[in-house]
Scaffold this motif. Structure first.
Motif, PDB file in Angstrom:
ATOM      1  N   ASP A  22      -4.346   6.727   2.387  1.00  0.00           N
ATOM      2  CA  ASP A  22      -4.419   8.186   2.374  1.00  0.00           C
ATOM      3  C   ASP A  22      -5.386   8.664   1.295  1.00  0.00           C
ATOM      4  OD1 ASP A  22      -3.661  11.031   1.737  1.00  0.00           O
ATOM      5  OD2 ASP A  22      -2.185  10.657   3.310  1.00  0.00           O
ATOM      6  N   TRP A  23      -6.292   9.576   1.675  1.00  0.00           N
ATOM      7  CA  TRP A  23      -7.335  10.033   0.752  1.00  0.00           C
ATOM      8  C   TRP A  23      -6.762  10.670  -0.512  1.00  0.00           C
ATOM      9  CZ3 TRP A  23      -8.153  15.097  -0.891  1.00  0.00           C
ATOM     10  CH2 TRP A  23      -7.440  16.103  -0.217  1.00  0.00           C
ATOM     11  N   ARG A  24      -5.521  11.132  -0.452  1.00  0.00           N
ATOM     12  CA  ARG A  24      -4.929  11.818  -1.600  1.00  0.00           C
ATOM     13  C   ARG A  24      -4.294  10.860  -2.600  1.00  0.00           C
ATOM     14  NH1 ARG A  24      -1.828  15.746   2.525  1.00  0.00           N
ATOM     15  NH2 ARG A  24      -1.684  13.704   3.523  1.00  0.00           N
ATOM     16  N   SER A  25      -4.171   9.577  -2.242  1.00  0.00           N
ATOM     17  CA  SER A  25      -3.523   8.629  -3.139  1.00  0.00           C
ATOM     18  C   SER A  25      -4.444   8.306  -4.316  1.00  0.00           C
ATOM     19  CB  SER A  25      -3.175   7.346  -2.393  1.00  0.00           C
ATOM     20  OG  SER A  25      -4.349   6.652  -2.040  1.00  0.00           O
ATOM     21  N   PRO A  26      -3.876   7.973  -5.469  1.00  0.00           N
ATOM     22  CA  PRO A  26      -4.705   7.641  -6.635  1.00  0.00           C
ATOM     23  C   PRO A  26      -5.669   6.486  -6.370  1.00  0.00           C
ATOM     24  CG  PRO A  26      -2.429   8.015  -7.314  1.00  0.00           C
ATOM     25  CD  PRO A  26      -2.430   8.011  -5.803  1.00  0.00           C
ATOM     26  N   ALA A  27      -5.233   5.536  -5.535  1.00  0.00           N
ATOM     27  CA  ALA A  27      -6.087   4.380  -5.267  1.00  0.00           C
ATOM     28  C   ALA A  27      -7.348   4.756  -4.498  1.00  0.00           C
ATOM     29  CB  ALA A  27      -5.296   3.323  -4.490  1.00  0.00           C
ATOM     30  N   ALA A  28      -7.327   5.919  -3.823  1.00  0.00           N
ATOM     31  CA  ALA A  28      -8.492   6.345  -3.043  1.00  0.00           C
ATOM     32  C   ALA A  28      -9.494   7.139  -3.871  1.00  0.00           C
ATOM     33  CB  ALA A  28      -8.032   7.185  -1.852  1.00  0.00           C
ATOM     34  N   GLU A  29      -9.158   7.458  -5.098  1.00  0.00           N
ATOM     35  CA  GLU A  29     -10.013   8.318  -5.917  1.00  0.00           C
ATOM     36  C   GLU A  29     -11.442   7.796  -6.066  1.00  0.00           C
ATOM     37  OE1 GLU A  29     -10.008  10.526 -10.298  1.00  0.00           O
ATOM     38  OE2 GLU A  29      -8.310   9.264  -9.687  1.00  0.00           O
ATOM     39  N   PRO A  30     -11.670   6.471  -6.243  1.00  0.00           N
ATOM     40  CA  PRO A  30     -13.052   6.002  -6.387  1.00  0.00           C
ATOM     41  C   PRO A  30     -13.936   6.323  -5.184  1.00  0.00           C
ATOM     42  CG  PRO A  30     -11.517   4.319  -7.128  1.00  0.00           C
ATOM     43  CD  PRO A  30     -10.695   5.384  -6.483  1.00  0.00           C
ATOM     44  N   PHE A  31     -13.352   6.478  -3.996  1.00  0.00           N
ATOM     45  CA  PHE A  31     -14.164   6.809  -2.819  1.00  0.00           C
ATOM     46  C   PHE A  31     -14.911   8.120  -3.042  1.00  0.00           C
ATOM     47  CE2 PHE A  31     -14.600   8.899   1.356  1.00  0.00           C
ATOM     48  CZ  PHE A  31     -15.406   7.963   1.993  1.00  0.00           C
ATOM     49  N   PHE A  32     -14.293   9.058  -3.757  1.00  0.00           N
ATOM     50  CA  PHE A  32     -14.910  10.351  -4.009  1.00  0.00           C
ATOM     51  C   PHE A  32     -15.572  10.425  -5.381  1.00  0.00           C
ATOM     52  CE2 PHE A  32     -11.129  10.872  -1.361  1.00  0.00           C
ATOM     53  CZ  PHE A  32     -11.661  11.490  -0.246  1.00  0.00           C
ATOM     54  N   ALA A  33     -14.993   9.774  -6.357  1.00  0.00           N
ATOM     55  CA  ALA A  33     -15.385  10.017  -7.742  1.00  0.00           C
ATOM     56  C   ALA A  33     -16.373   9.006  -8.308  1.00  0.00           C
ATOM     57  CB  ALA A  33     -14.138  10.052  -8.634  1.00  0.00           C
ATOM     58  N   ALA A  34     -16.532   7.844  -7.672  1.00  0.00           N
ATOM     59  CA  ALA A  34     -17.426   6.825  -8.231  1.00  0.00           C
ATOM     60  C   ALA A  34     -18.878   7.304  -8.230  1.00  0.00           C
ATOM     61  CB  ALA A  34     -17.304   5.529  -7.432  1.00  0.00           C
ATOM     62  N   THR A  35     -19.583   7.030  -9.307  1.00  0.00           N
ATOM     63  CA  THR A  35     -21.012   7.328  -9.414  1.00  0.00           C
ATOM     64  C   THR A  35     -21.713   6.083  -9.938  1.00  0.00           C
ATOM     65  OG1 THR A  35     -20.852   8.098 -11.701  1.00  0.00           O
ATOM     66  CG2 THR A  35     -20.495   9.742  -9.972  1.00  0.00           C
ATOM     67  N   HIS A  36     -23.041   6.114  -9.930  1.00  0.00           N
ATOM     68  CA  HIS A  36     -23.768   4.960 -10.454  1.00  0.00           C
ATOM     69  C   HIS A  36     -23.545   4.826 -11.959  1.00  0.00           C
ATOM     70  CE1 HIS A  36     -25.878   3.776  -6.797  1.00  0.00           C
ATOM     71  NE2 HIS A  36     -25.903   5.068  -6.501  1.00  0.00           N
ATOM     72  N   ALA A  37     -23.322   5.948 -12.619  1.00  0.00           N
ATOM     73  CA  ALA A  37     -23.037   5.888 -14.053  1.00  0.00           C
ATOM     74  C   ALA A  37     -21.613   5.426 -14.316  1.00  0.00           C
ATOM     75  CB  ALA A  37     -23.257   7.262 -14.682  1.00  0.00           C
ATOM     76  N   GLY A  38     -20.714   5.713 -13.383  1.00  0.00           N
ATOM     77  CA  GLY A  38     -19.314   5.304 -13.514  1.00  0.00           C
ATOM     78  C   GLY A  38     -18.789   4.806 -12.183  1.00  0.00           C
ATOM     79  N   PRO A  39     -19.029   3.543 -11.829  1.00  0.00           N
ATOM     80  CA  PRO A  39     -18.678   3.036 -10.490  1.00  0.00           C
ATOM     81  C   PRO A  39     -17.182   2.862 -10.250  1.00  0.00           C
ATOM     82  CG  PRO A  39     -19.595   1.283 -11.845  1.00  0.00           C
ATOM     83  CD  PRO A  39     -19.780   2.548 -12.627  1.00  0.00           C
ATOM     84  N   MET A  40     -16.353   2.992 -11.278  1.00  0.00           N
ATOM     85  CA  MET A  40     -14.895   2.916 -11.129  1.00  0.00           C
ATOM     86  C   MET A  40     -14.435   1.623 -10.450  1.00  0.00           C
ATOM     87  SD  MET A  40     -13.980   6.903 -10.194  1.00  0.00           S
ATOM     88  CE  MET A  40     -12.220   6.675 -10.519  1.00  0.00           C
ATOM     89  N   GLY A  41     -15.112   0.523 -10.761  1.00  0.00           N
ATOM     90  CA  GLY A  41     -14.689  -0.778 -10.243  1.00  0.00           C
ATOM     91  C   GLY A  41     -15.122  -1.073  -8.825  1.00  0.00           C
ATOM     92  N   LEU A  42     -16.094  -0.341  -8.295  1.00  0.00           N
ATOM     93  CA  LEU A  42     -16.569  -0.575  -6.929  1.00  0.00           C
ATOM     94  C   LEU A  42     -17.899  -1.322  -6.950  1.00  0.00           C
ATOM     95  CD1 LEU A  42     -15.940   2.840  -5.111  1.00  0.00           C
ATOM     96  CD2 LEU A  42     -14.367   0.918  -5.458  1.00  0.00           C
ATOM     97  N   THR A  43     -18.102  -2.132  -5.893  1.00  0.00           N
ATOM     98  CA  THR A  43     -19.428  -2.716  -5.680  1.00  0.00           C
ATOM     99  C   THR A  43     -20.212  -1.905  -4.659  1.00  0.00           C
ATOM    100  OG1 THR A  43     -18.591  -4.195  -3.962  1.00  0.00           O
ATOM    101  CG2 THR A  43     -18.600  -5.027  -6.222  1.00  0.00           C
ATOM    102  N   SER A  44     -19.497  -1.281  -3.700  1.00  0.00           N
ATOM    103  CA  SER A  44     -20.193  -0.479  -2.691  1.00  0.00           C
ATOM    104  C   SER A  44     -19.235   0.530  -2.070  1.00  0.00           C
ATOM    105  CB  SER A  44     -20.799  -1.374  -1.599  1.00  0.00           C
ATOM    106  OG  SER A  44     -19.769  -1.988  -0.844  1.00  0.00           O
ATOM    107  N   ARG A  45     -19.835   1.504  -1.367  1.00  0.00           N
ATOM    108  CA  ARG A  45     -19.072   2.549  -0.677  1.00  0.00           C
ATOM    109  C   ARG A  45     -19.805   2.884   0.618  1.00  0.00           C
ATOM    110  NH1 ARG A  45     -18.166   7.507  -4.313  1.00  0.00           N
ATOM    111  NH2 ARG A  45     -20.448   7.444  -4.442  1.00  0.00           N
TER     112      ARG A  45
END
Length: 724
Positions: free
Chosen positions: A120-143
């Motif tokens: 669910d997009w509202r769950s805390p675990a989904a936050e990086p999908f919206f909030a990750a940036t190149h300056a702050g990738p929030m633990g992601l390799t890709s989106r």
């Protein structure tokens, strides 16, 4: 739905053939097949549960409320699942510590084994999908973000945050999903932009509900998008805001706006938010006109003057100064002035005036009963006291039933009454507020009518309560006869059937749905959280209408001070604290995602001429289409040409109320265009909007409704700029 298991989820145009490489799409295809299968199973299960709930007995009290809430929840979830199908999925993220993609959805979804298919997009675990940036990738390799058209993916965009992300076969683009979405044509409804929420917007959406959060931003910064997504997120993330606690109220500026955003909340998986305008909060709102006198409007914008309603009611709540003798068949009983004062003080705090009279009468009967020493049967004495005309008549004169409209109307037609209730007003101000037709309601009167209605309550409540009590007694008597018949048919008089003799069980058998009653109006509240869009327009008096409906003072306030038609003195904190809000936090949005640079270059001077310090946002894109100036006579040719050249999208004419509307062309005033957006905006005689702050704001608002092209038409065309 079955065909979706065998039909590819991708329908990419030829120009995107490089994105159709199976190495890029096969993993998604397998995942979407699993999503489709799970959807079929889930819809079948939910349908069966919904039918079972509807067949179940209605029950009474909390059980009935729980059943209705469950039916509402199941119905809403089914509607969302059936509406979207596979396109419940917004995109996917690949965490750095796990090569398995995590798919983000409008709703959460699992398969029959419990494997998570959509988060669910509202769950805390989904936050990086919206909030990750190149300056702050929030633990992601890709989106990856998807664009769905007709239930299939017509495009997708990959963003890589680390070198490892390239190993996941990403299709890299010059254009992000967000920027691409900005160029899409508008329709009569707000577009679905959930998949393209940006990091600054997501931070506001996910902020907590305590206190008052102000979302301040200029045109095109996504304030409305943030407000709507925040409503859905709050209900998901904060159990204190659920339906049992009052839920969320969303207040918009006008009905065209509510129609425009009507599909957004359901598309976010949330159908429990009530939406309205301020006018909807009181019955008189639908026919209230504008306040013609600006000075009267200014006086009525004061929260202090709304407080005069309380003083007006208090004048009708003064206990008799003299005693009263009440005669019964057994004795004469004396009520002193102190007895009357005691009875009036017995009203429970917060009880509306019209509903409090029964409490006073009960206290008076108690006082008189304690004084009686005649030996009369208590129930006979009580009946005699309740029927005594001297007692009830004196009470009705000292604490009369009041009508909200008549109470407020008296303030505007009886100068002495207004002076008594608002002693700070000067003689000229009292005179200015009087009018020949006291109940010719204007929009400025609505806060006073609302305050009066809340303070007075329902004059029919007492009568309705007595009718309901009588109906319940009759229903209990009917059930008693039924139980007697059942017991008479029980040969040995033993077993479970004898439990029917218990009063508690008998009461549960009473059909509550058969009893007369009137529930509270749905917009009366209280609500656990209130979101207000275009809040810069609200007066201190109008804020009182919302404070009455949200005792917790949990608000999201959305607006732009530069778009306040009547000016905005001071800061948000100044204005809101004066109105009665507290714990105020301000979040600013400064990036204009909607309005092209070409349009903002025209709009910025229009607002700065009146408000030099206006917070004008910076546009992030260009449409490549210059602003066109022409003559008013060119209005129809301009629109006809645009409609021929553009098969999709919407246009709006602002400044020509007589212009006929069509499916793709609206005709609105600047005020009614506020909060909306159109591919083409045609401004007709913008100088006629007026001078000062109000005229400048109207021109600024009208111009910034355009997402692609702006045309300005005047009686004399701008030199060197032909139309079209």
């Amino acid at each position: 739905m079955t065909s979706s298991l065998t039909t590819s989820a991708f329908d990419l145009p030829d120009r995107l053939a490089h994105k159709a490489d199976p190495a890029l799409t096969d993993a998604d295809e397998r995942h979407f097949a699993a999503v489709s299968e799970s959807l079929e199973q889930t819809i079948a299960e939910l349908t069966e549960r919904l039918e079972a709930e509807r067949r179940a007995p209605g029950g009474a009290g909390r059980a009935a409320m729980d059943r209705d809430a469950e039916i509402h929840r199941l119905t809403g979830r089914l509607r969302t699942l059936r509406r979207f199908g596979r396109d419940l999925c917004l995109g996917r993220i690949v965490p750095a510590d796990d090569p398995e993609p995590v798919y983000i959805g409008r709703l959460g979804l699992t398969d029959s084994t419990g494997r998570r298919l959509l988060l669910d997009w509202r769950s805390p675990a989904a936050e990086p999908f919206f909030a990750a940036t190149h300056a702050g990738p929030m633990g992601l390799t890709s989106r990856r973000r998807y664009r769905w058209t007709g239930g299939r993916i017509s495009d997708y965009w990959d963003e890589v945050f680390t070198a490892e992300g390239l190993e996941g076969h990403a299709a890299l683009d010059d254009q992000s999903a967000f920027i691409a979405s900005l160029g899409g044509s508008r329709s009569a409804r707000m577009r679905d932009v959930l998949a393209t929420i940006q990091a600054d917007q997501d931070a506001v959406i996910r902020a907590g509900s305590a206190g008052t959060l102000v979302v301040d931003g200029g045109p095109g910064t996504g304030k409305t998008v943030v407000a709507l997504h925040r409503a859905a997120h709050l209900l998901y993330s904060d159990p204190r805001l659920g339906h049992r606690r009052g839920g969320v109220l969303f207040v918009g500026p006008h009905q065209p706006y509510l129609a425009y955003v009507a599909d957004v909340l359901p598309s976010l998986g949330e159908e429990g938010v009530r939406t309205c305008t301020l006018r909807d909060l009181v019955p008189e709102g639908a026919r209230a006109g504008a306040e013609a006198d600006p000075e009267v409007a200014r006086l009525k914008s004061s929260a202090d003057l709304v407080g005069a309603v309380e003083a007006a009611v208090r004048l009708y709540e003064e206990p008799p100064a003299a005693g009263t003798t009440v005669s019964t068949p057994w004795s004469d009983l004396r009520l002193t002035a102190d007895d009357w004062a005691t009875a009036f003080d017995a009203v429970e705090p917060g009880t509306p005036h019209n509903e409090a009279r029964d409490q006073i009468l009960e206290e008076l009967v108690t006082i008189l009963t304690e004084k009686d020493d005649s030996g009369a049967a208590p129930h006979l004495l009580r009946r005699a006291l309740l029927q005594d005309r001297e007692l009830t008549g004196t009470l009705h004169r000292a604490w009369p039933l009041l009508d909200p409209g008549e109470l407020v109307g008296d303030l505007w037609s009886v100068p002495a009454y207004l002076r008594r209730c608002a002693p700070w007003l000067g003689p000229d101000e009292v005179r200015r507020l009087q009018r020949p037709d006291a109940q010719a309601w204007t929009a400025s009167d609505l806060p006073f009518l609302d305050a009066a209605r809340h303070r007075l309550g329902d004059p029919e409540a007492s009568l309705r309560a007595r009718r309901q009590e009588a109906a319940a007694a009759a229903e209990r008597e009917r059930m008693a006869h039924v139980i007697d018949s059942v017991l008479a048919a029980d040969d040995d008089g033993e077993g479970a059937v004898t439990m029917l003799r218990g009063r508690d069980l008998q009461d549960t058998l009473v059909d509550g749905q058969a009893l007369p009653g009137a529930g509270p109006e749905p917009l009366t509240g209280p609500f656990a959280h209130v979101i207000v869009d275009e809040a810069q327009e609200l007066t201190d008096a109008e804020w009182q209408m919302l404070l009455l409906r949200c005792p917790s003072r949990s608000f999201t306030v959305v607006g732009d001070r530069a778009q306040a038609r009547h000016g905005f003195d001071g800061t948000w904190r100044d204005r809101l604290e004066r109105a009665g809000l507290d714990r105020i936090t301000v979040a600013s949005l400064s990036i204009n995602y909607r309005t092209p640079e070409e349009v903002m270059a025209e709009a910025e001077p229009a607002i700065r001429a009146a408000l030099p310090d206006a917070n004008v946002p910076v546009s992030v894109r260009s449409s490549g289409i210059p602003v066109v100036h022409g003559r008013t006579a060119d209005l129809r040719p301009v629109l006809d040409s645009w409609l021929v050249e553009n098969a999709d999208g919407t246009a709006c004419v602002i400044g020509d109320p007589a212009f006929p509307e069509s499916d793709r062309v609206r005709s609105l005033t600047p005020s009614l265009a506020k909060g909306l957006e159109f591919d083409l905006v045609v401004l007709v005689e913008p100088d006629a909007f007026g001078g000062g702050v109000e005229g400048a704001v109207d021109r600024y608002v009208a111009m910034t409704r355009a997402t692609r092209q702006l045309v300005v038409l005047t009686r004399t065309a701008h030199p060197g700029c032909p139309p079209g």
